[in-house]
Design a protein around this motif. Structure first.
Motif, short mmCIF file in Angstrom:
data_model
loop_
_atom_site.label_atom_id
_atom_site.label_comp_id
_atom_site.label_asym_id
_atom_site.label_seq_id
_atom_site.Cartn_x
_atom_site.Cartn_y
_atom_site.Cartn_z
N SER A 152 37.92 44.50 40.70
CA SER A 152 38.22 43.84 41.98
C SER A 152 39.06 42.59 41.74
N PRO A 153 40.29 42.56 42.27
CA PRO A 153 41.00 43.59 43.02
C PRO A 153 41.13 44.87 42.20
N ASN A 159 43.10 46.65 46.49
CA ASN A 159 42.24 45.93 47.43
C ASN A 159 41.15 45.15 46.71
N LYS A 160 40.60 44.14 47.41
CA LYS A 160 39.42 43.47 46.89
C LYS A 160 38.18 44.20 47.37
N ARG A 163 32.52 41.41 48.65
CA ARG A 163 31.72 40.53 47.79
C ARG A 163 30.23 40.80 47.95
N GLU A 181 38.44 41.23 36.83
CA GLU A 181 39.29 40.46 37.75
C GLU A 181 40.69 40.25 37.17
N ILE A 184 42.89 38.72 39.87
CA ILE A 184 42.26 37.73 40.75
C ILE A 184 43.21 36.62 41.18
N SER A 187 44.75 37.04 44.63
CA SER A 187 43.81 37.29 45.72
C SER A 187 43.30 35.97 46.30
N GLU A 189 40.22 35.82 47.14
CA GLU A 189 38.80 35.91 46.84
C GLU A 189 38.43 34.97 45.69
N HIS A 290 45.61 42.92 47.18
CA HIS A 290 45.28 41.58 46.69
C HIS A 290 45.70 41.45 45.23
#
Length: 353
Positions: A152-153, A159-160, A163, A181, A184, A187, A189, A290
């Motif tokens: 994640s993403p 996509n993420k 959470r 990540e 990351i 993103s 997030e 993301h």
């Protein structure tokens, strides 16, 4: 749910006496070094590479800890994230006995490392919008499920992952939860490194290959409890990160404003590429991203992939991957590269009968 790391650890790893290098016995930088059988006269290059590097990358970890807001003792550095992945299998998965859970479509090296280490793979596909089936994941796990990998993403979808679903699994999955990540930095997030002190079963992977533009150096990061990091350090090769890599990344970290600008440029180009692709009536779907790439669905993707190669534009054909039928994964390039891609797609579809 209580978490006992030793119950996951392969018994012989718990008893392993790691290799002790000369740099384990003396960690200072000053002195006459006659301990490691190095060449005392230097190197044949302009720079001297005759001395072994710091096996635990202490100076580099101090700098990384500041920008990632973790403790140096919570950091493992590997020869790419792939080294951390492989070491997790070696430390926690008994060959022919244990299993790991993967969530396709996802990063392919998890399954490759599992196969190399003779560890069974159990798969729980993502939903049609590339989210977790968290209850099905728990139903699939058993007492021999040692690791759950969550990207994640996500790669290749971009996509993420929700959470709250990852937090649910951190609280309920019986083994290690690895949150990859790699993307990351692209993103909005927050990183799961903020959760390290809450979840002893959490390991977060990041990399210098993407946003930092240092893919050729092969430096991956893993963040976890001090206990997990000690285990990874115990079984890694003694000098797994070269001195040249350590010095280069130190310089990059001290020039973080350039990295931040590159991230802003990539995000701006991601918006541009999304907007221009959306104008093309033959594009069927652009999946929300993301990451620094887009997963794009279009008719006869494999044919389009080959046609783009004829135009000297290379993307990634993901058509044979579950949930990615007729999809190309397109990395966000420079503005000129993105323009060239759009023009090539227009030319290809104009020429189609």
């Amino acid at each position: 749910m209580s978490f006992d790391l030793n119950s996951l650890l392969r018994p012989h790893i718990g008893k392993l006496q790691p290799y002790t290098s000369a740099r384990d016995e003396y960690t200072g930088k000053e002195g006459i070094f006659l301990d490691a059988n190095e060449n005392p006269f230097g190197s044949i290059t302009e720079e001297n590479f005759n001395r072994y590097p710091d096996p635990y990358q202490s100076e580099l970890k101090e700098e990384i800890a500041q920008i990632k807001k973790v403790r140096p003792s919570q950091i493992f550095l590997g020869n790419g994230s792939d080294e951390a992945i492989d070491l997790l299998f070696r430390a926690f998965c008994n060959p022919g006995v244990d299993n790991v859970i993967l969530l396709p479509p996802t990063y392919g090296m998890y399954e490759v490392s599992a196969s190399i280490n003779d560890v069974a793979v159990r798969k729980v596909a993502l939903t049609s919008d590339f989210q977790l089936q968290h209850h099905k994941i728990l139903e699939t796990a058993d007492k021999n499920s040692k690791i759950l990998f969550i990207c994640s993403p996500n790669n290749p979808s971009g996509n993420k992952v929700k959470r709250e679903d990852i937090l649910f699994l951190l609280k309920n999955f019986p083994g290690l939860v690895v949150v990859d990540e790699a993307y990351i930095d692209f993103s909005d997030e927050p990183s799961f490194t903020t959760e390290l002190d809450k979840f002893p079963n959490l390991l977060v992977m990041q990399t210098f290959s993407k946003a930092w533009g240092l893919a050729s150096l092969r430096l991956g990061m893993a963040f976890a409890s001090e206990e997990i990091i000690r285990i990874l350090n115990r079984i890694k090769p003694p000098y797994n990160i070269s001195g040249l890599t350590q010095d280069t990344v130190l310089k990059a970290i001290r020039n973080k404003e350039k990295v931040d600008q590159m991230i802003r440029d990539i995000l701006m180009e991601r918006e541009y590429l999304t907007r221009e692709l959306d104008k093309l009536d033959f594009i069927q779907k652009i999946h929300p991203s993301h990451a620094n790439f887009l997963l794009v669905q279009l008719p006869n993707a494999s044919e389009i992939y080959d046609a783009l190669i004829e135009e000297k534009i290379i993307v990634r054909n993901r058509s044979k991957v579950i949930l990615c039928e007729d999809c190309l994964r397109i990395t966000v390039g420079t503005h000129a590269e993105n323009q060239a891609l759009i023009q090539a797609l227009k030319k290809i579809f104009k020429a189609k009968p």
